[in-house]
Design an enzyme around this catalytic site. Structure first.
Site, PDB file in Angstrom:
ATOM      1  N   CYS A 280     -22.839  -8.634  -0.657  1.00  0.00           N
ATOM      2  CA  CYS A 280     -22.079  -7.408  -0.389  1.00  0.00           C
ATOM      3  C   CYS A 280     -22.757  -6.196  -0.998  1.00  0.00           C
ATOM      4  O   CYS A 280     -22.734  -5.097  -0.428  1.00  0.00           O
ATOM      5  CB  CYS A 280     -20.644  -7.547  -0.898  1.00  0.00           C
ATOM      6  SG  CYS A 280     -20.484  -7.835  -2.672  1.00  0.00           S
TER       7      CYS A 280
ATOM      8  N   CYS B 114     -19.021  -5.292   4.029  1.00  0.00           N
ATOM      9  CA  CYS B 114     -19.035  -6.094   2.801  1.00  0.00           C
ATOM     10  C   CYS B 114     -18.245  -7.390   2.964  1.00  0.00           C
ATOM     11  O   CYS B 114     -18.511  -8.383   2.281  1.00  0.00           O
ATOM     12  CB  CYS B 114     -18.520  -5.286   1.608  1.00  0.00           C
ATOM     13  SG  CYS B 114     -16.800  -4.750   1.730  1.00  0.00           S
TER      14      CYS B 114
ATOM     15  N   CYS C  70     -14.695   0.236   7.610  1.00  0.00           N
ATOM     16  CA  CYS C  70     -15.954  -0.520   7.592  1.00  0.00           C
ATOM     17  C   CYS C  70     -15.636  -1.940   7.149  1.00  0.00           C
ATOM     18  O   CYS C  70     -14.815  -2.151   6.256  1.00  0.00           O
ATOM     19  CB  CYS C  70     -16.932   0.138   6.627  1.00  0.00           C
ATOM     20  SG  CYS C  70     -18.512  -0.743   6.485  1.00  0.00           S
TER      21      CYS C  70
ATOM     22  N   CYS D   7     -19.855 -11.620   3.415  1.00  0.00           N
ATOM     23  CA  CYS D   7     -19.393 -12.490   2.337  1.00  0.00           C
ATOM     24  C   CYS D   7     -19.343 -13.940   2.811  1.00  0.00           C
ATOM     25  O   CYS D   7     -18.647 -14.253   3.784  1.00  0.00           O
ATOM     26  CB  CYS D   7     -18.013 -12.043   1.856  1.00  0.00           C
ATOM     27  SG  CYS D   7     -17.305 -13.123   0.589  1.00  0.00           S
TER      28      CYS D   7
ATOM     29  N   ASP E  13       0.828  -1.208   0.000  1.00  0.00           N
ATOM     30  CA  ASP E  13       0.000   0.000   0.000  1.00  0.00           C
ATOM     31  C   ASP E  13       0.863   1.258   0.000  1.00  0.00           C
ATOM     32  O   ASP E  13       0.452   2.290   0.535  1.00  0.00           O
ATOM     33  CB  ASP E  13      -0.902   0.043   1.246  1.00  0.00           C
ATOM     34  CG  ASP E  13      -2.357  -0.200   0.899  1.00  0.00           C
ATOM     35  OD1 ASP E  13      -2.656  -0.414  -0.278  1.00  0.00           O
ATOM     36  OD2 ASP E  13      -3.181  -0.173   1.823  1.00  0.00           O
TER      37      ASP E  13
ATOM     38  N   CYS F 138     -24.704  -3.489   1.728  1.00  0.00           N
ATOM     39  CA  CYS F 138     -23.936  -2.263   1.956  1.00  0.00           C
ATOM     40  C   CYS F 138     -24.932  -1.156   2.302  1.00  0.00           C
ATOM     41  O   CYS F 138     -25.809  -0.832   1.496  1.00  0.00           O
ATOM     42  CB  CYS F 138     -23.151  -1.881   0.700  1.00  0.00           C
ATOM     43  SG  CYS F 138     -22.338  -0.263   0.831  1.00  0.00           S
TER      44      CYS F 138
ATOM     45  N   CYS G  87     -18.730   5.264   0.188  1.00  0.00           N
ATOM     46  CA  CYS G  87     -18.119   4.195   0.992  1.00  0.00           C
ATOM     47  C   CYS G  87     -17.759   4.708   2.384  1.00  0.00           C
ATOM     48  O   CYS G  87     -17.094   5.742   2.533  1.00  0.00           O
ATOM     49  CB  CYS G  87     -16.876   3.669   0.277  1.00  0.00           C
ATOM     50  SG  CYS G  87     -15.987   2.392   1.199  1.00  0.00           S
TER      51      CYS G  87
ATOM     52  N   CYS H 282     -24.306 -14.688  -5.961  1.00  0.00           N
ATOM     53  CA  CYS H 282     -24.401 -14.022  -4.654  1.00  0.00           C
ATOM     54  C   CYS H 282     -24.223 -12.516  -4.813  1.00  0.00           C
ATOM     55  O   CYS H 282     -23.307 -12.054  -5.499  1.00  0.00           O
ATOM     56  CB  CYS H 282     -23.332 -14.573  -3.720  1.00  0.00           C
ATOM     57  SG  CYS H 282     -23.280 -13.754  -2.099  1.00  0.00           S
TER      58      CYS H 282
ATOM     59  N   CYS I 199     -17.900 -16.001  -6.930  1.00  0.00           N
ATOM     60  CA  CYS I 199     -18.992 -15.226  -6.328  1.00  0.00           C
ATOM     61  C   CYS I 199     -20.346 -15.743  -6.809  1.00  0.00           C
ATOM     62  O   CYS I 199     -21.352 -15.656  -6.092  1.00  0.00           O
ATOM     63  CB  CYS I 199     -18.856 -13.741  -6.689  1.00  0.00           C
ATOM     64  SG  CYS I 199     -17.512 -12.902  -5.828  1.00  0.00           S
TER      65      CYS I 199
END
Length: 319
Positions: free
Chosen positions: A192, A242, A239, A246, A131, A196, A212, A189, A186
């Site tokens: 998320c 999401c 947060c 899952c 990051d 949210c 967000c 589904c 996924c």
């Protein structure tokens, strides 16, 4: 065993010894498909006030723009899921931010891995990123075979869900490469997307940062509008919703990296504690965590919003 294959095998074994949950290796090359998606996302203004996302575009989509001599990308996953999840209704802090600052922890382990690679191969140049540079880390990890990018735009592993950090190590040597992860599990589904609370996740697999909660509580530097204040609900920092909803995170396992386990004093913190904090107390509690980078002023802004949301009087229906 051929040298490149043996090198790759031993690099992966060492990465696991250092505490990483998974490791994969891909060729350093331009991410052309992802470049078009990034352009579209930026054109829609979904990055909000993160103006740095508009900069260094070429570096984001091409590892060679960061390191021209790069031939290989070693991608690692560092699990941070805790052994025990605190049950808190308000004043929540995202799990990833409750332990020591992951930039320093994962970077240190990547540097140890790089030292091992230098001893193994010889004269090698490399750069490690956690990051800390304009890279598309999730895409590089997917290219290295570590998982798929879910509808919430997080990387997901079938083995242990999505509660992990991603690190990448660029090297100027050729290695044995893993096939990219092409399957998306996924399916149909949409948990998320549906759950949210701010509808930040679009059905075409993008996140509108302006909606967000993580962006609002961490990246946004100015004061909240009334709408934004209401949107953050009971989150002080970040947060996890999401990821919490899952189904693949049923497979999450407790981290083996002690530095990434939550600090008890951070787990216990409340919005009222933040509002009464001095700079010295803030540094003592959060100094080694990702929260510290946000600063006390913005954390108090978040805490005031959480408190107002908590004690907000519901509007009465029209008579």
């Amino acid at each position: 065993m051929r040298p490149k294959r043996e090198w790759s095998y031993r690099i992966k074994a060492r990465a696991l010894e250092l505490g990483f949950s998974a490791v994969g290796i891909s060729r350093a090359e331009e991410l052309s498909d992802e470049a078009r998606k990034l352009e579209q996302w930026l054109a829609k203004g979904m990055h909000g006030e993160m103006h740095y996302m508009e900069e260094n575009f070429e570096k984001r989509i091409n590892p060679k723009a960061l390191m021209p001599e790069a031939q290989s990308v070693v991608s690692v996953l560092a699990n941070y899921f805790p052994a025990h999840l605190p049950q808190r209704a308000v004043g929540k802090i995202s799990i990833y931010a409750q332990g020591q600052d992951y930039h320093r922890v994962v970077q240190s382990k990547l540097q140890a891995l790089f030292s091992f690679i230098c001893d193994l191969i010889g004269q090698v140049n490399g750069r490690a990123f956690v990051d800390s540079a304009p890279t598309m880390d999730k895409v590089l990890a997917q290219r290295s075979g570590l998982g798929w990018i879910g509808k919430h735009t997080n990387l997901i592993s079938r083995c242990f869900g999505s509660f992990f950090f991603i690190g990448n190590l660029l090297l100027d040597c050729a290695l044995d490469y893993d096939p990219p992860y092409l399957q998306n599990y996924c399916g149909t589904c949409t948990a998320c997307i549906d759950l949210c609370p701010t509808h930040a996740i679009t059905h075409d697999g993008q996140v509108d940062a302006r909606k967000c909660i993580s962006y609002l509580t961490i990246e946004l530097k100015r004061d909240f509008t009334d709408e934004e204040k209401s949107m953050i609900g009971n989150w002080l920092f970040g947060c996890d919703i999401c990821q919490e909803v899952c189904p693949w995170n049923r497979f999450s396992k407790p981290t083996s990296i002690a530095e990434l386990t939550p600090k008890p004093e951070v787990q216990r913190i409340s919005e009222q504690d933040i509002l009464g904090m001095t700079k010295s107390v803030f540094k003592r509690v959060f100094g080694e965590t990702p929260v510290f980078r946000t600063g006390l002023r913005r954390m108090k802004r978040n805490a005031r919003a959480v408190q107002e949301n908590l004690y907000k009087t519901p509007s009465k229906p029209n008579a």
